[in-house]
Scaffold this active site. Structure first.
Site, PDB file in Angstrom:
ATOM      1  N   TYR A 171       3.990   0.840  15.055  1.00  0.00           N
ATOM      2  CA  TYR A 171       3.637   2.207  14.647  1.00  0.00           C
ATOM      3  C   TYR A 171       2.458   2.262  13.671  1.00  0.00           C
ATOM      4  O   TYR A 171       2.143   3.320  13.145  1.00  0.00           O
ATOM      5  CB  TYR A 171       4.893   2.930  14.138  1.00  0.00           C
ATOM      6  CG  TYR A 171       5.847   3.176  15.298  1.00  0.00           C
ATOM      7  CD1 TYR A 171       5.766   4.339  16.035  1.00  0.00           C
ATOM      8  CD2 TYR A 171       6.732   2.187  15.713  1.00  0.00           C
ATOM      9  CE1 TYR A 171       6.570   4.546  17.142  1.00  0.00           C
ATOM     10  CE2 TYR A 171       7.554   2.376  16.829  1.00  0.00           C
ATOM     11  CZ  TYR A 171       7.465   3.552  17.535  1.00  0.00           C
ATOM     12  OH  TYR A 171       8.249   3.749  18.645  1.00  0.00           O
TER      13      TYR A 171
ATOM     14  N   TYR B  53      -2.384   7.828  -2.930  1.00  0.00           N
ATOM     15  CA  TYR B  53      -1.930   8.911  -3.804  1.00  0.00           C
ATOM     16  C   TYR B  53      -2.984   9.304  -4.837  1.00  0.00           C
ATOM     17  O   TYR B  53      -3.019  10.431  -5.291  1.00  0.00           O
ATOM     18  CB  TYR B  53      -0.644   8.517  -4.523  1.00  0.00           C
ATOM     19  CG  TYR B  53       0.545   8.516  -3.600  1.00  0.00           C
ATOM     20  CD1 TYR B  53       0.972   9.690  -2.995  1.00  0.00           C
ATOM     21  CD2 TYR B  53       1.223   7.343  -3.331  1.00  0.00           C
ATOM     22  CE1 TYR B  53       2.041   9.692  -2.138  1.00  0.00           C
ATOM     23  CE2 TYR B  53       2.315   7.341  -2.478  1.00  0.00           C
ATOM     24  CZ  TYR B  53       2.714   8.521  -1.883  1.00  0.00           C
ATOM     25  OH  TYR B  53       3.775   8.510  -1.027  1.00  0.00           O
TER      26      TYR B  53
ATOM     27  N   GLU C 132       5.016  11.097   8.989  1.00  0.00           N
ATOM     28  CA  GLU C 132       5.036  11.003  10.453  1.00  0.00           C
ATOM     29  C   GLU C 132       6.406  11.262  11.054  1.00  0.00           C
ATOM     30  O   GLU C 132       7.426  10.947  10.455  1.00  0.00           O
ATOM     31  CB  GLU C 132       4.615   9.575  10.887  1.00  0.00           C
ATOM     32  CG  GLU C 132       3.211   9.207  10.524  1.00  0.00           C
ATOM     33  CD  GLU C 132       2.803   7.842  11.061  1.00  0.00           C
ATOM     34  OE1 GLU C 132       3.613   7.198  11.752  1.00  0.00           O
ATOM     35  OE2 GLU C 132       1.663   7.437  10.779  1.00  0.00           O
TER      36      GLU C 132
ATOM     37  N   HIS D 275      10.812   2.224  -1.559  1.00  0.00           N
ATOM     38  CA  HIS D 275      10.666   1.989  -0.113  1.00  0.00           C
ATOM     39  C   HIS D 275      11.769   1.108   0.463  1.00  0.00           C
ATOM     40  O   HIS D 275      11.497   0.092   1.109  1.00  0.00           O
ATOM     41  CB  HIS D 275       9.272   1.420   0.212  1.00  0.00           C
ATOM     42  CG  HIS D 275       8.154   2.355  -0.146  1.00  0.00           C
ATOM     43  ND1 HIS D 275       6.823   2.075   0.098  1.00  0.00           N
ATOM     44  CD2 HIS D 275       8.168   3.569  -0.739  1.00  0.00           C
ATOM     45  CE1 HIS D 275       6.073   3.090  -0.335  1.00  0.00           C
ATOM     46  NE2 HIS D 275       6.879   3.997  -0.855  1.00  0.00           N
TER      47      HIS D 275
ATOM     48  N   GLN E  62      13.987   4.445  -6.315  1.00  0.00           N
ATOM     49  CA  GLN E  62      14.439   5.107  -5.090  1.00  0.00           C
ATOM     50  C   GLN E  62      15.706   4.469  -4.526  1.00  0.00           C
ATOM     51  O   GLN E  62      16.227   4.903  -3.512  1.00  0.00           O
ATOM     52  CB  GLN E  62      13.330   5.053  -4.036  1.00  0.00           C
ATOM     53  CG  GLN E  62      12.101   5.858  -4.433  1.00  0.00           C
ATOM     54  CD  GLN E  62      10.921   5.608  -3.497  1.00  0.00           C
ATOM     55  OE1 GLN E  62      10.993   4.816  -2.558  1.00  0.00           O
ATOM     56  NE2 GLN E  62       9.817   6.282  -3.764  1.00  0.00           N
TER      57      GLN E  62
END
Ligand code: HEC
Length: 458
Positions: free
Chosen positions: A341, A352, A331, A239, A174
């Site tokens: 949070y 997953y 979210e 991430h 990513q």
């Protein structure tokens, strides 16, 4: 197990999962088949019991669905499962039912009936390689990042060759060259900010923010604004976050949990949170954890799994962020300093592979999202539309779905989401959204890789 296979599983599984629909599968599917299929059908379309997809269950809240499963209903002849299934499993079943509801509607391609005027989609530029972020310059041209590491300038209908000398990005999984943003005073100071992933010679990496200027299509005046310290880097290539927001002399950006969930609750880590710095990289004196012993000083929040969408509400000046949750827990959060949070202590999602993470969706001292998507849409960029071509959508928040290939429009009043609509679907993975100088809505799309704009239908 062979070391390399294991490494692949550890490194690549969440990488495949984030941003992809893995719905209707995994351990939870076995639980459903064992306990529910006999009455509600193997495909949830009903049998002795009614269908769990379609009109009726859609109208039930998550809590109401959970109550049906937990307590049953004697009059309706639905057995109670509270002695058979754990709260976590019941929660996972609710997500599973939502996923199947989504699968039923996902087959409808192309745009839904939009609330405002109809629009048409025009291709602005194709031939890009995984475009990620974009930013308009005052002259109406724009910059676009390619995840492989290129920054490119689109001027007068032409895509220039990559800007020479941009900081080298670690293009893995990513990671790569991610967001691009301009300083609010760009017209006078020329500063351009880049968000990227970086790795050292050992192949350990983290998120970084750089700024520089472009002269003769070359990156000059380079400065590092933030680099993940070596002790907080990892070999995992997922991430990283991130988005860059510049506002009132401050710089906000986000880093994901880097695959180490606990880091999001660890005050000393930079991972799993939003950061705030001065626009030149100094840590502001009034940051919430600045004077907390051992805390990572630029921390602005805690408990965010992987934020890839951030924008400022033009009406209130408030910062909003969207984060990739686990399966079924994407979210939208209203961001305020020093707040937690909740990830991974509370979440509206499950793993997953269909195993539950926790049944806890709320806890004392932890913020609730303003909206969560179950099933996940794999939410990426968010953007408050500020143009004039769609006056009825002015100041509405648009949210991009990767896996769902959906563009969501949200109306926010008094910091609450009061309306949600899917205005586009099935045109590719949506990575980022921007308002063009002429007032069109620009979308950065992957598969196929291109930038399009939405303009009102003639
Ligand atoms: C013995 C048959 C039976 C089994 C087993 C069963 N159900 Fe039901 N369920 C029913 C009946 C009958 C209803 C009544 C309403 C209807 O027909 O949908 C119902 C209603 C529901 C509702 C409310 C639906 C609505 O539209 O209001 C949910 C949710 C539900 N079941 C989920 C489950 C889940 C999840 C399982 C497995 C853990 C399960 N049920 C197992 C028979 C069953």
């Amino acid at each position: 197990m062979n070391k390399w296979i294991r490494l692949w599983l550890v490194c690549c599984f969440p990488l495949i999962a984030d941003g992809q629909l893995r719905i209707g599968t995994g351990q939870i599917s076995g639980i459903y088949q064992e306990h529910c299929a006999v009455c509600h059908g193997r495909d949830l379309r009903g049998g002795l019991g009614g269908p769990l997809v379609g009109q009726m269950p859609n109208k039930l809240t998550d809590e109401a669905l959970a109550r049906w499963i937990r307590d049953g209903n004697v009059d309706a002849n639905m057995p109670a499962f509270k002695d058979i299934l754990s709260e976590q499993e019941i929660r996972a079943l609710v997500i599973y039912i939502r996923e199947h509801q989504q699968m039923q509607t996902a087959s409808q391609r192309t745009q839904t009936e939009p609330s405002g005027r109809g629009f048409v989609m025009e291709t602005v530029v194709g031939g890009l390689s995984t475009p990620w972020g974009m930013a308009f310059l005052p002259d109406g041209s724009f910059l676009v990042t390619e995840r492989s590491g290129n920054l490119r300038h689109f001027v007068e209908g032409e895509l220039r060759s990559p800007v020479r000398g941009v900081p080298k990005a670690w293009a893995s999984g990513q990671g790569g060259l991610l967001d691009v943003a301009l300083h609010p005073d760009f017209a006078s100071n020329g500063w351009i900010y880049l968000g990227l992933s970086q790795s050292d010679w050992k192949g350990s990496g983290g998120t970084a923010i750089a700024r520089g200027r472009i002269r003769d299509n070359t990156w000059v005046d380079h400065e590092w604004i933030f680099q993940t310290p070596p002790e907080h880097r990892t070999r995992r290539s997922f991430h990283f976050g991130t988005r860059i927001i510049l506002k009132d002399g401050f710089l906000f950006f986000a880093i994901g949990d880097r695959g180490e969930q606990a880091s999001a609750q660890d005050l000393s880590s930079p991972n799993g949170r939003v950061h705030r710095l001065h626009d030149d990289g100094r840590v502001p004196e009034d940051n919430p954890f600045r004077n907390t012993e051992g805390a990572f000083p630029s921390s602005w929040t805690l408990g965010n799994r992987n934020i890839q969408g951030m924008d400022v509400d033009p009406v209130t000046g408030q910062l909003w962020a969207a984060e990739h949750g686990p399966r079924g827990g994407d979210e939208l959060n209203l961001i305020a300093p020093g707040l937690n949070y909740g990830w991974p202590v509370i979440t509206h999602g499950m793993n997953y592979d269909g195993t539950p993470i926790t049944e806890k969706t709320e806890a004392e001292g932890m913020e609730q999202p303003k909206l969560y998507w179950t099933p996940s849409i794999a939410v990426c960029g968010i953007h408050f539309y500020t143009g004039s071509l769609f006056p009825e959508w002015r100041n509405h928040l648009f949210a991009a779905g990767l896996a769902s290939e959906q563009l969501h429009r949200l109306k926010i009043v008094n910091n609450e989401v009061v309306e949600e609509e899917v205005v586009l679907r099935g045109e590719g993975r949506i990575r980022a959204i921007a308002t063009g100088p002429e007032g069109a809505i620009y979308l950065v799309l992957n598969t196929p890789d291109r930038i399009v704009r939405l303009v009102p239908a003639p």
